[in-house]
Design an enzyme around this catalytic site. Structure first.
Site, mmCIF file in Angstrom:
data_model
loop_
_atom_site.group_PDB
_atom_site.id
_atom_site.type_symbol
_atom_site.label_atom_id
_atom_site.label_comp_id
_atom_site.label_asym_id
_atom_site.label_seq_id
_atom_site.Cartn_x
_atom_site.Cartn_y
_atom_site.Cartn_z
ATOM 1 N N GLU A 141 0.824 -1.213 0.000
ATOM 2 C CA GLU A 141 0.000 0.000 0.000
ATOM 3 C C GLU A 141 0.856 1.262 0.000
ATOM 4 O OE1 GLU A 141 -3.283 0.417 -0.337
ATOM 5 O OE2 GLU A 141 -3.637 -1.736 -0.533
ATOM 6 N N HIS A 292 3.045 -10.842 16.909
ATOM 7 C CA HIS A 292 3.713 -12.058 17.366
ATOM 8 C C HIS A 292 5.137 -12.154 16.843
ATOM 9 C CE1 HIS A 292 4.736 -16.377 17.580
ATOM 10 N NE2 HIS A 292 4.156 -16.239 18.762
ATOM 11 N N LYS A 333 8.537 -13.377 26.359
ATOM 12 C CA LYS A 333 8.657 -12.451 25.226
ATOM 13 C C LYS A 333 8.824 -11.001 25.687
ATOM 14 C CE LYS A 333 5.893 -15.630 22.456
ATOM 15 N NZ LYS A 333 4.567 -15.923 21.886
#
Length: 365
Positions: A141, A292, A333
Site C-alpha cells: 500500500e 507475534h 517475550k
C-alpha cells in the site's frame, strides 16, 4: 394492638451502616490524584498530553505509553553498570554512550492505507526506529500510494455497489482497483530484474531484501520504504505473499517463472536483531502476525525491556492480538521487570499524539 415490625424502628440499622461505611485504609504516599486539564489556562499540546496520565481509563494508559517510549528512547548502555563478562567492544565509554535501545515498530496494513503512513515515514526518515515489521499490505500500500491516491469514503457504503464500480473499501477508505493495475505495471518489470540477478549472480532474495530493493526502485520521498532503504533500516514481512504482493508473485510465476524468495534467511536475521541487542523496545500498532513476530524474536533474548501495545482487541478469545503484555511475560517475550502497557484504542486516534509528545518533540525542539 402493638407491632414489633422492625420497619417502624427509628434507629439506624447497624448492618446497613457497616456495609456502607466500611473504613478505608490510608492511600500510599505518592498515589496519583485523578485530575483533568484546566482549560481556563492556556494549554499547549504538551501540557494537555501531560495531563492524560492523571485522567484515568485509557487516557492514563496513553500517558503511561508516552512515558515508556520516552524512557526507551533515552536509554543508553552507559546507564548500566559494566558486566563482568562484557565483551571488549562495550568496555569503551564512548561506545557505551552511543549504544541505544533497539526499537521495533510493527504495524498492520490498514495503517499504511491510512494517514499514519506519513507518521511512520517521518520515523524512518529521521532514523528514530531500528526495525520495522509489516504485513504484505503494509508494504504494497505504501508503493501503491506513490502511484495513485487513496480516498476517504464511508463505513456504510454498500459492498455490492462498490464492487460494480471497481472501488475497494478499507474501513472508511476507498482504493480504486486501477491502483492495483498500476502496481502490477510497476512491479513486474522489477521482478524480471530480480530473477535475472538470481540466475546470473546467484542472488538470494528474502522478503527484507526484496522490500529494500523496491524502496530503491520507487525513488519517491513520500514512501516509507524509500527511507528505510536509504537509511538501511531492515523491514521484515513474514507473510509477504498475503496481499497484492503475493498476487503479483503469483502472476509473475506464469509470465516469467523461477523467482525464489527465501523466508528462512529472514527469520535468522529477524531473531538476531533482538538476540544481539543490549536493550529492546517494542511499539506494536495492531495485532496478528506483526505483533507475534516481534514478540517471538524478543523471546530469543528472554524478553523485551519495553513494550507498548496499541490495539482494540480483547483477550477473552485467547487471541494473540488481544493478549496483554502480562501474557507475553509468561512466555518470556517481555521481561518480568520490563516497562510495558497496552492502550485499548484505535491507532489513528492515539499514535499521532504519542509521536507528537515523543519522537517529533525532539526534532521540533
Amino acid at each position: 394492638m402493638s407491632s414489633n415490625n422492625s420497619s417502624n424502628n427509628q434507629s439506624e440499622p447497624k448492618g446497613a451502616l457497616d456495609a456502607v461505611f466500611v473504613e478505608s485504609v490510608e492511600m500510599p504516599e505518592g498515589s496519583v490524584l485523578i485530575q483533568g486539564p484546566d482549560f481556563n489556562k492556556k494549554l499547549s499540546l504538551s501540557d494537555l498530553l501531560g495531563s492524560y496520565k492523571r485522567m484515568g481509563y485509557q487516557a492514563s494508559s496513553l500517558g503511561e505509553g508516552i512515558d515508556i517510549i520516552k524512557e526507551m528512547r533515552a536509554w543508553r548502555l552507559s546507564d548500566e553498570p559494566i558486566k563482568d563478562d562484557e565483551v571488549q567492544e562495550y568496555l569503551d565509554p564512548e561506545v557505551r554512550k552511543k549504544t541505544k535501545c533497539k526499537i521495533f515498530l510493527g504495524f498492520t496494513s490498514n495503517l499504511i492505507s491510512s494517514g499514519l503512513r506519513e507518521i511512520i515515514r517521518f520515523l524512518v526518515q529521521h532514523k528514530m526506529v531500528d526495525v520495522l515489521v509489516a504485513t504484505a499490505g503494509g508494504v504494497e500500500e505504501d508503493f501503491i500510494k506513490c502511484l495513485a491516491p487513496t480516498y476517504l469514503g464511508d463505513f456504510a457504503l454498500k459492498g455490492s455497489d462498490l464492487r460494480k464500480k471497481g472501488l475497494n473499501r478499507i474501513g472508511n477508505l476507498l482504493v480504486p482497483n486501477n491502483n492495483y493495475c498500476k502496481f502490477e505495471d510497476w512491479i513486474l518489470p522489477i521482478f524480471d530484474k530480480m530473477l535475472k540477478e538470481q540466475k546470473e549472480n546467484n542472488k538470494i532474495w528474502t522478503p527484507s531484501s526484496m522490500i529494500h530493493r523496491l524502496g530503491q526502485e520507487i525513488n519517491d520521498e513520500s514512501s516509507v520504504y524509500y527511507w528505510t532503504s536509504k537509511n538501511n533500516i531492515p523491514v521484515y514481512c513474514p507473510a509477504i505473499t498475503d496481499g497484492s504482493l503475493g498476487d503479483m508473485i503469483y502472476f509473475h510465476s506464469y509470465k516469467n517463472p523461477g523467482l525464489i524468495i527465501d523466508i528462512a534467511a529472514d527469520i535468522r536475521n529477524m531473531n538476531n536483531e533482538a538476540v544481539f541487542a543490549k536493550k529492546t523496545g517494542m511499539i506494536i500498532l495492531g495485532g496478528g502476525i506483526i505483533k507475534h513476530h516481534i514478540c517471538n524474536a524478543n523471546l530469543m533474548r528472554n524478553g523485551a525491556d519495553y513494550a507498548v501495545y496499541i490495539n482494540t482487541a480483547q483477550e477473552f478469545d485467547g487471541s494473540d492480538a488481544g493478549a496483554r503484555p502480562d501474557e507475553a511475560i509468561s512466555w518470556g517475550k517481555i521481561r518480568a521487570d520490563s516497562k510495558s502497557c497496552k492502550i485499548y484504542a484505535e491507532a489513528t486516534l492515539v499514535f499521532p499524539l504519542i509521536v507528537a509528545e515523543t519522537f517529533a518533540k525532539e526534532i521540533n525542539n
